[in-house]
Design a protein around this motif. Structure first.
Motif, PDB file in Angstrom:
ATOM      1  N   VAL A  32     -23.861  33.083  39.153  1.00  0.00           N
ATOM      2  CA  VAL A  32     -25.012  33.677  38.491  1.00  0.00           C
ATOM      3  C   VAL A  32     -26.327  33.114  39.010  1.00  0.00           C
ATOM      4  N   SER A  33     -26.269  32.137  39.908  1.00  0.00           N
ATOM      5  CA  SER A  33     -27.473  31.556  40.499  1.00  0.00           C
ATOM      6  C   SER A  33     -27.068  30.745  41.723  1.00  0.00           C
ATOM      7  N   ALA A  34     -28.045  30.353  42.485  1.00  0.00           N
ATOM      8  CA  ALA A  34     -27.771  29.506  43.646  1.00  0.00           C
ATOM      9  C   ALA A  34     -27.186  28.170  43.210  1.00  0.00           C
ATOM     10  N   ALA A  35     -27.712  27.614  42.125  1.00  0.00           N
ATOM     11  CA  ALA A  35     -27.191  26.333  41.633  1.00  0.00           C
ATOM     12  C   ALA A  35     -25.740  26.482  41.165  1.00  0.00           C
ATOM     13  N   ASP A  36     -25.458  27.588  40.493  1.00  0.00           N
ATOM     14  CA  ASP A  36     -24.083  27.840  40.050  1.00  0.00           C
ATOM     15  C   ASP A  36     -23.149  27.964  41.252  1.00  0.00           C
ATOM     16  N   ALA A  38     -23.470  26.688  44.172  1.00  0.00           N
ATOM     17  CA  ALA A  38     -23.303  25.372  44.796  1.00  0.00           C
ATOM     18  C   ALA A  38     -22.247  24.545  44.091  1.00  0.00           C
ATOM     19  N   SER A  39     -21.994  24.849  42.826  1.00  0.00           N
ATOM     20  CA  SER A  39     -20.995  24.090  42.063  1.00  0.00           C
ATOM     21  C   SER A  39     -19.573  24.618  42.242  1.00  0.00           C
ATOM     22  N   PHE A  40     -19.409  25.755  42.916  1.00  0.00           N
ATOM     23  CA  PHE A  40     -18.082  26.347  43.105  1.00  0.00           C
ATOM     24  C   PHE A  40     -17.246  25.480  44.040  1.00  0.00           C
ATOM     25  N   THR A  41     -15.978  25.347  43.729  1.00  0.00           N
ATOM     26  CA  THR A  41     -15.040  24.719  44.656  1.00  0.00           C
ATOM     27  C   THR A  41     -14.714  25.721  45.754  1.00  0.00           C
ATOM     28  N   SER A  42     -14.083  25.269  46.820  1.00  0.00           N
ATOM     29  CA  SER A  42     -13.699  26.194  47.897  1.00  0.00           C
ATOM     30  C   SER A  42     -12.726  27.251  47.376  1.00  0.00           C
ATOM     31  N   THR A  43     -11.869  26.880  46.446  1.00  0.00           N
ATOM     32  CA  THR A  43     -10.924  27.839  45.857  1.00  0.00           C
ATOM     33  C   THR A  43     -11.657  28.889  45.040  1.00  0.00           C
ATOM     34  N   GLU A  44     -12.648  28.462  44.261  1.00  0.00           N
ATOM     35  CA  GLU A  44     -13.421  29.409  43.459  1.00  0.00           C
ATOM     36  C   GLU A  44     -14.242  30.342  44.344  1.00  0.00           C
ATOM     37  N   ARG A  45     -14.776  29.811  45.437  1.00  0.00           N
ATOM     38  CA  ARG A  45     -15.523  30.668  46.371  1.00  0.00           C
ATOM     39  C   ARG A  45     -14.607  31.717  46.993  1.00  0.00           C
ATOM     40  N   ALA A  46     -13.423  31.283  47.401  1.00  0.00           N
ATOM     41  CA  ALA A  46     -12.466  32.220  47.992  1.00  0.00           C
ATOM     42  C   ALA A  46     -12.099  33.310  46.989  1.00  0.00           C
ATOM     43  N   ALA A  47     -11.911  32.943  45.725  1.00  0.00           N
ATOM     44  CA  ALA A  47     -11.554  33.927  44.699  1.00  0.00           C
ATOM     45  C   ALA A  47     -12.704  34.907  44.466  1.00  0.00           C
ATOM     46  N   ALA A  48     -13.951  34.412  44.470  1.00  0.00           N
ATOM     47  CA  ALA A  48     -15.105  35.293  44.276  1.00  0.00           C
ATOM     48  C   ALA A  48     -15.239  36.276  45.431  1.00  0.00           C
ATOM     49  N   PHE A 167     -28.944  36.076  45.028  1.00  0.00           N
ATOM     50  CA  PHE A 167     -29.849  34.929  45.045  1.00  0.00           C
ATOM     51  C   PHE A 167     -29.978  34.287  46.424  1.00  0.00           C
ATOM     52  N   GLU A 168     -29.191  34.727  47.399  1.00  0.00           N
ATOM     53  CA  GLU A 168     -29.251  34.144  48.735  1.00  0.00           C
ATOM     54  C   GLU A 168     -30.396  34.760  49.532  1.00  0.00           C
ATOM     55  N   GLN A 169     -31.133  33.929  50.230  1.00  0.00           N
ATOM     56  CA  GLN A 169     -32.190  34.386  51.128  1.00  0.00           C
ATOM     57  C   GLN A 169     -31.595  34.452  52.535  1.00  0.00           C
TER      58      GLN A 169
END
Length: 201
Positions: A32-36, A38-48, A167-169
């Motif tokens: 929901v934000s850049a800060a959020d 940044a808190s994702f694990t690699s597994t959570e990023r892959a799932a997203a 939120f990514e530039q």
């Protein structure tokens, strides 16, 4: 490498950005934000990423596309060479296809070469040392190319697509090289006429 871009609209259900809930109906955590993010694990990023890719595929199958295009002005070069080619003009152009989606944007690069009458050779990015390129910042995402058959007037090539969260530039760049004429010359465009464009969705 993909020669054809498929650009799809995404709908992430009830989610909207900014201020969306952190998970969707399938229980996948989405940023929901850049800060959020940044808190994702690699597994959570892959799932997203897997989630948005699945939505991409579902909407491809349904045909629900809202594709926007941005491009440079055509790079026109008058004919050079022998008299037979003198009435032909070659054009090279490059740009991006993009789809604004709930949560982000899909973007791909493209290039096209056209002539006002048929020529024995027409291409974009065919030369191995000068493939057409798709960049995200300083990272090369893809290369792509296409060559026309004998006596063609048009060729089009496109890259793979790239997802960016809202939120990514991001600055995308396309670079392309265009050639049209008789193989080995004379040319009505190029050889390797250059086109480049930047885009920040």
């Amino acid at each position: 490498m993909k020669k054809l871009a498929i650009v799809l609209a995404l709908s992430l259900g009830a989610l909207s950005w900014p201020g969306a809930t952190a998970t969707n109906a399938a229980g996948v955590r989405l940023p929901v934000s850049a800060a959020d993010w940044a808190s994702f694990t690699s597994t959570e990023r892959a799932a997203a990423y897997a989630y948005v890719a699945a939505e991409y595929a579902r909407l491809e199958a349904s045909g629900k596309l809202v594709v926007h295009t941005v491009s440079t002005s055509a790079l026109a070069v008058s004919a050079t060479g022998d008299t037979a080619a003198s009435s032909t003009t070659g054009y090279g152009a490059c740009g991006f296809n993009y789809v604004n989606a709930s949560g982000g944007t899909w973007t791909s690069a493209w290039a096209t070469t056209t002539t006002t009458s048929a020529v024995p050779w027409i291409d974009t990015g065919v030369y191995a040392a000068q493939r057409d390129l798709f960049w995200r910042g300083s990272t090369q995402l893809d290369y792509f190319f296409a060559g026309g058959g004998l006596n063609s007037t048009y060729v089009y090539a496109s890259s793979s697509t790239n997802w960016k969260w809202w939120f990514e530039q991001v600055r995308y760049t396309v670079q392309s090289w265009h050639t049209a004429g008789v193989y080995g010359g004379p040319y009505v465009l190029g050889p390797l006429a250059y086109c480049s464009m930047d885009f920040s969705p």
